[in-house]
Design a protein around this motif. Structure first.
Motif, short mmCIF file in Angstrom:
data_model
loop_
_atom_site.label_atom_id
_atom_site.label_comp_id
_atom_site.label_asym_id
_atom_site.label_seq_id
_atom_site.Cartn_x
_atom_site.Cartn_y
_atom_site.Cartn_z
N GLN A 171 83.42 155.45 -14.98
CA GLN A 171 83.75 155.44 -13.56
C GLN A 171 83.58 156.82 -12.92
O GLN A 171 83.38 156.93 -11.71
CB GLN A 171 85.18 154.95 -13.34
CG GLN A 171 85.36 153.46 -13.61
CD GLN A 171 86.82 153.03 -13.52
OE1 GLN A 171 87.73 153.84 -13.68
NE2 GLN A 171 87.04 151.75 -13.25
N HIS A 172 83.65 157.86 -13.75
CA HIS A 172 83.52 159.23 -13.23
C HIS A 172 82.16 159.83 -13.55
O HIS A 172 82.00 161.06 -13.55
CB HIS A 172 84.64 160.11 -13.79
CG HIS A 172 85.98 159.83 -13.17
ND1 HIS A 172 86.74 158.74 -13.52
CD2 HIS A 172 86.68 160.49 -12.20
CE1 HIS A 172 87.87 158.75 -12.82
NE2 HIS A 172 87.85 159.79 -12.01
N GLY A 173 81.18 158.97 -13.82
CA GLY A 173 79.81 159.43 -13.91
C GLY A 173 79.34 159.93 -15.26
O GLY A 173 78.25 160.51 -15.36
N TYR A 174 80.13 159.71 -16.31
CA TYR A 174 79.73 160.18 -17.63
C TYR A 174 79.01 159.09 -18.42
O TYR A 174 79.32 157.90 -18.29
CB TYR A 174 80.94 160.66 -18.43
CG TYR A 174 81.47 162.00 -17.97
CD1 TYR A 174 80.94 163.19 -18.46
CD2 TYR A 174 82.49 162.08 -17.03
CE1 TYR A 174 81.41 164.42 -18.04
CE2 TYR A 174 82.98 163.30 -16.60
CZ TYR A 174 82.43 164.47 -17.11
OH TYR A 174 82.90 165.68 -16.69
N ARG A 175 78.05 159.51 -19.21
CA ARG A 175 77.41 158.64 -20.20
C ARG A 175 78.26 158.71 -21.46
O ARG A 175 78.67 159.79 -21.87
CB ARG A 175 76.00 159.13 -20.46
CG ARG A 175 75.25 158.46 -21.60
CD ARG A 175 73.82 159.01 -21.65
NE ARG A 175 73.09 158.51 -22.80
CZ ARG A 175 72.82 159.23 -23.88
NH1 ARG A 175 73.24 160.49 -23.96
NH2 ARG A 175 72.13 158.72 -24.87
N VAL A 176 78.55 157.57 -22.08
CA VAL A 176 79.48 157.52 -23.20
C VAL A 176 78.80 156.97 -24.45
O VAL A 176 78.12 155.95 -24.41
CB VAL A 176 80.72 156.66 -22.87
CG1 VAL A 176 81.67 156.58 -24.07
CG2 VAL A 176 81.45 157.23 -21.66
N ILE A 177 78.98 157.70 -25.56
CA ILE A 177 78.58 157.23 -26.89
C ILE A 177 79.86 157.03 -27.68
O ILE A 177 80.80 157.84 -27.56
CB ILE A 177 77.68 158.27 -27.59
CG1 ILE A 177 76.46 158.61 -26.73
CG2 ILE A 177 77.25 157.77 -28.97
CD1 ILE A 177 75.67 159.79 -27.26
#
Length: 357
Positions: free
Chosen positions: A227-233
């Motif tokens: 939701q805050h614009g981060y790409r998550v692995i």
């Protein structure tokens, strides 16, 4: 009167730091097959565990203040040393038929996620010291546990000497979240993600590796970061996290990049099978391939001793689950790393200009 009180700060620190070992409370829940003679001995006994770092004390069953319109598994409030503690009937939550309260029951008083909660169990047995390497990730469980297990540990054979007994480590974060009605948004997010309705982003300059064995916790963190614009692995424990980082390092080398070009922040739990967060963090800090990566310990262990231990190893320590605190910490660490990388690039350019002149 309490029959067990958690370890002192010194003992807790000596046990936890870098050992990849922990202590858990072995407790039991008992049940009978439908229609069975409950006065006999042919009963099912579930063997469970909870990290002792989450346990304040264990008490005998007591009187509760009933609360209207609360979750069916909450027996009421226990007044203990000027605290009003909600009490969860764990057998009832897990679907045991034999969940009526008995005078011989125990209450495990826990503190995690910044909350104090009591859990009624049928019997608290003993304290076990175990290596995280001996904790197996859960298989696809069918039945009473309902996906609430984060790890399994094989014990000695049972009295019939025919089968090994399994101790199950429960996902207390999920249990509390479900009772508090906090899982609806997470379930929707998971469904949207499976159906490709969530934009996970492809910006490698805003990428976070989340390492946590609890699906509930992983989903919480991924939802907030996305939701805050981060790409998550994501990775399910320290061992898988290390494997993931090694693959990213090899990719960076192949593309002529640095590891921090592909991932900038690591958010890790502490309690995980195979390799816990302490051992995972120490391994990364000692490895020149990864020691430039900032690490946030994000854990339900909210006791002061646990926080001191985590802060001595990682760059930041955030107690679960405060989404705003986590985002603020990730943003601050990400910006600090970006500023550092920009300064390094500027210094390199200045050096090149000096050499050219």
């Amino acid at each position: 009167m309490a029959i067990y009180i958690a370890k002192s700060k010194k003992e807790e620190r000596m046990l936890q730091i870098g050992s990849n070992k922990f202590e858990l409370v072995d407790f039991r829940l008992k049940d009978y097959p439908i229609g069975a003679d409950t006065s006999g001995s042919a009963q099912y006994e579930g063997i469970y565990g909870i990290n002792i770092a989450k346990v304040r004390e264990i008490n005998k069953i007591s009187q509760f203040t009933k609360m209207p319109n609360c979750h069916e598994c909450i027996e009421g409030l226990l007044e203990l040393r000027e605290e009003a503690i909600p009490i969860v009937n764990l057998a009832k939550y897990l679907g045991y038929a034999n969940h009526s309260l008995r005078p011989t029951d125990n209450i495990i008083i826990c503190e995690f996620n910044g909350l104090v909660t009591g859990f009624v169990v049928h019997q608290a047995m003993r304290i076990r010291r175990i290596s995280w390497e001996a904790i197996l990730p859960p298989t696809r469980l069918i039945g009473r546990e309902g996906g609430c297990v984060t790890g399994m540990h094989k014990l000695a054979k049972g009295q019939d000497n025919e089968r090994d007994l399994m101790l199950l480590i429960l996902d207390f974060e999920k249990i509390v979240a479900e009772i508090n009605g906090e899982t609806d948004a997470l379930n929707r997010f998971t469904e949207d993600k499976l159906n490709n309705r969530v934009s996970t982003g492809n910006d490698e300059t805003k990428t976070v590796l989340v390492v946590d064995d609890s699906m509930t916790a992983r989903t919480q963190v991924e939802l907030f970061l996305t939701q805050h614009g981060y790409r998550v692995i994501t990775a399910t424990d320290g061992e898988e996290g290390l494997f993931t980082l090694t693959a990213l390092y090899d990719q960076a080398q192949h593309e002529g990049k640095e590891i921090t070009d592909l991932v900038q922040v690591i958010v890790t739990d502490v309690e995980m099978p195979r390799m816990d967060g302490h051992a995972f963090t120490q391994t990364l800090k000692k490895d020149p391939r990864f020691n430039s990566l900032p690490i946030i310990m994000h854990t339900s262990l909210s006791g002061r001793a646990n926080q001191e231990t985590g802060k001595s190893l990682a760059d930041e320590y955030v107690v679960k689950f405060n989404g705003e605190a986590l985002i603020a910490t990730v943003n601050r660490i990400w910006k600090k790393l970006m500023d550092k990388k920009e300064n390094e690039r500027t210094e390199e350019l200045n050096e090149d200009e000096d050499m050219a002149s």
